[in-house]
Design an enzyme around this catalytic site. Structure first.
Site, PDB file in Angstrom:
ATOM      1  N   ARG A 133       0.863  -1.184   0.000  1.00  0.00           N
ATOM      2  CA  ARG A 133       0.000   0.000   0.000  1.00  0.00           C
ATOM      3  C   ARG A 133       0.895   1.227   0.000  1.00  0.00           C
ATOM      4  NH1 ARG A 133      -0.623   2.514   5.306  1.00  0.00           N
ATOM      5  NH2 ARG A 133      -2.474   3.580   4.583  1.00  0.00           N
TER       6      ARG A 133
ATOM      7  N   ASN B 299       1.405   5.189   1.544  1.00  0.00           N
ATOM      8  CA  ASN B 299       0.999   6.159   2.553  1.00  0.00           C
ATOM      9  C   ASN B 299       1.772   7.438   2.246  1.00  0.00           C
ATOM     10  OD1 ASN B 299      -0.307   7.195   4.766  1.00  0.00           O
ATOM     11  ND2 ASN B 299       1.074   6.262   6.262  1.00  0.00           N
TER      12      ASN B 299
END
Lengths: 200, 346
Positions: free
Chosen positions: B223, B225
């Site tokens: 992911r 961020n």
């Protein structure tokens, strides 16, 4: 005043209750004595026959001593601070057998440090009960210099080691038995921040 | 032709910058014109050639200088690298993963030769030629985790899996966005994320944990961020907050382009074979506003994201003091045109 759960790392505490078995160790400071005395009301006969009480009176002076002695524990230790009691506690934990039941009551600083020593010695988490009583004062580790400031009642607080003005967060480390303190005016240290007494 | 490694700094005179090719491959984290937390986890599979996803462990032009910066941080503060006693096996797992991936992706720079447990590692950019016995601590100058992560870009957290949770029981953290390994080590997944606002209420961490616990060996996930950093500083640790925090007061309309950086973390999650632990590499990419604005789409979109970011998130990310100045600067790059979907520059 009960402690409100705020964030997930912030410890919450329960209410002491008599557990099965014969080997009971109580560690308490100041008003934490009241949690022991309340438990005693519902304890079966002979509950304290093999028990040990480790008590740090702090500001309560001799206010609880007579009542605690009246429980007739097998061993009673009175000490000036949790720090002073830790060496003997560590030895007790190191030699404890499986059935030991641990009851921690009083300030978060006492509960946290006794818990830390117990867990370090491999005492199972599920055999430990905790109950908060008395002052909301916090043990705070400065994230910058790593020094611990004891009995913090204000927000923010001046680090007793490096002197930075610390925001006391709810973020808590069981391993360090401390809340995290982070410089509150790091962006501009000339900024004045009002200091309030919030952890009474 | 290998990577041309830059000689640059992430402190003091801050000579860090991205080459034009590296600007184009920057992992821009916004696929639409607004941002809110989500469980944005996807399989970590190789991406397009030339992107940061071409290899699952990315090595780029900043490698040599980033490793030099890490060595400086560790010399100042050894607590940035810690491993609880039960995590040594996971450290060997990580060493194997990083050596294998780096040698596979960049054979001109790294070579790993294995003869049973007798391994030979050559790291040409850092001038390292090390023969050692896999599993034998006495044959390396550091523990296995520290040894290999001193030679790998990004922070690394190794998470032990037990009692249906993940525990932050080892790591090396020198390029972090304001969190302390020393404070958080030993915590479980919910505890170390405790200070993050809004996401707990949305159930983000419960769902994320469930996903992570089920990650299988050979099927990593990832992911993105993000946050922002003033000056291209890798070590934005809470430990040193009182030293870098004042940077946030130095942003002016004139210096936004050079001083303000978008900081993107490519986080990936890997199951380790022997220990069954998870490793969580957090790879940090920095880009200056001037560099970012070479893509009209990125500048336009970042303007809208920053302008509309909920106040709690802006506070948590530490943007409060300089956000208006940056939004104003970016507004000049936003002609109001629609942005195409997806992360790419155009």
């Amino acid at each position: 005043m009960p402690i409100e759960p705020t964030i997930k790392s912030r410890p919450v505490y329960g209410t002491l209750s008599p557990q099965p078995g014969t080997d009971h160790l109580f560690i308490a400071d100041a008003e934490g004595a009241e949690a022991i005395l309340d438990l005693a009301k519902s304890a079966p006969p002979g509950f304290f026959d093999a028990a040990e009480i480790v008590f740090i009176p702090r500001a309560s002076g001799d206010g609880y001593l007579a009542a605690l002695h009246a429980l007739k524990p097998a061993r009673f230790y009175e000490g000036p601070s949790i720090g002073a009691a830790l060496p003997r506690l560590k030895q007790t934990f190191a030699t404890a057998h499986m059935g030991l039941r641990l009851y921690l009551s009083g300030t978060e600083g006492l509960i946290g440090q006794a818990m830390q020593a117990a867990l370090d010695a491999g005492i199972d988490h599920s055999s430990i009960q905790t109950e908060h009583r008395g002052s909301l004062a916090r043990r705070v580790q400065c994230v910058h210099c790593k020094g611990v400031t004891e009995d913090v009642t204000t927000q923010p607080v001046t680090c007793s080691h490096c002197g930075l003005l610390l925001l006391v967060r709810d973020h808590y480390s069981r391993r360090l038995a401390a809340f995290q303190g982070v410089c509150i005016n790091a962006e501009d240290q000339s900024e004045k921040v009002p200091v309030e007494e919030v952890f009474r | 032709m290998g990577i041309q490694f830059r000689t640059e700094t992430f402190r003091d005179d801050f000579t860090f910058r991205n080459s034009p090719e590296h600007i184009r491959r920057f992992p821009f984290p916004f696929h639409e014109d607004s941002y809110m937390y989500a469980v944005n986890i996807e399989p970590h599979v190789p991406g397009p050639k030339g992107s940061v996803l071409e290899n699952l462990i990315d090595v780029d032009e900043h490698y040599v200088s980033e490793m030099a910066d890490r060595a400086l941080v560790l010399a100042e503060d050894p607590l940035r690298c810690q491993s609880l006693p039960h995590m040594t096996l996971a450290g060997w797992d990580l060493l194997e993963l990083l050596m294998t991936e780096q040698a596979k992706g960049y054979p001109e720079h790294f070579t790993l030769t294995r003869d049973g447990d007798n391994w030979h590692w050559i790291n040409r950019p850092l001038g390292i030629d090390q023969k050692f016995v896999f599993g034998d601590l006495s044959t390396l100058p550091y523990g296995p985790m520290e040894y290999i992560t001193r030679q790998s870009q990004g922070d690394f957290c190794i998470l032990d899996q037990r009692d249906g949770n993940l525990w932050m029981d080892a790591g090396i953290v020198t390029t972090q966005a304001d969190w302390s390994l020393d404070f958080d080590i030993g915590m479980n997944f919910f505890e170390w994320h405790a200070p993050v606002p809004l996401a707990h209420e949305k159930g983000v961490f419960t769902r994320a944990l469930k996903f992570l616990l089920n990650i299988q060996q050979g099927q990593p996930a990832r992911r993105l961020n993000w946050t922002m950093t003033i000056n291209p500083r890798l070590d934005t640790s809470p430990e040193n907050f009182h030293k870098w925090g004042p940077d946030r007061t130095t942003v002016t309309p004139e210096n936004v382009g050079q001083k303000v950086h978008l900081r993107v973390e490519l986080q990936s999650f890997w199951r380790l074979p022997r220990s069954n632990a998870m490793v969580f590499p957090i790879r940090c990419y920095l880009i200056k506003m001037d560099e970012l604005a070479t893509s009209k789409k990125w500048a336009r979109r970042l303007h809208r994201v920053l302008r509309d970011l909920p106040e709690e998130l802006a506070t948590y990310k530490g943007l409060t003091r300089y956000r208006p100045t940056v939004v104003e600067w970016l507004a000049k790059h936003d002609d109001g045109a629609p942005t195409s979907s997806g992360f790419g520059p155009d």
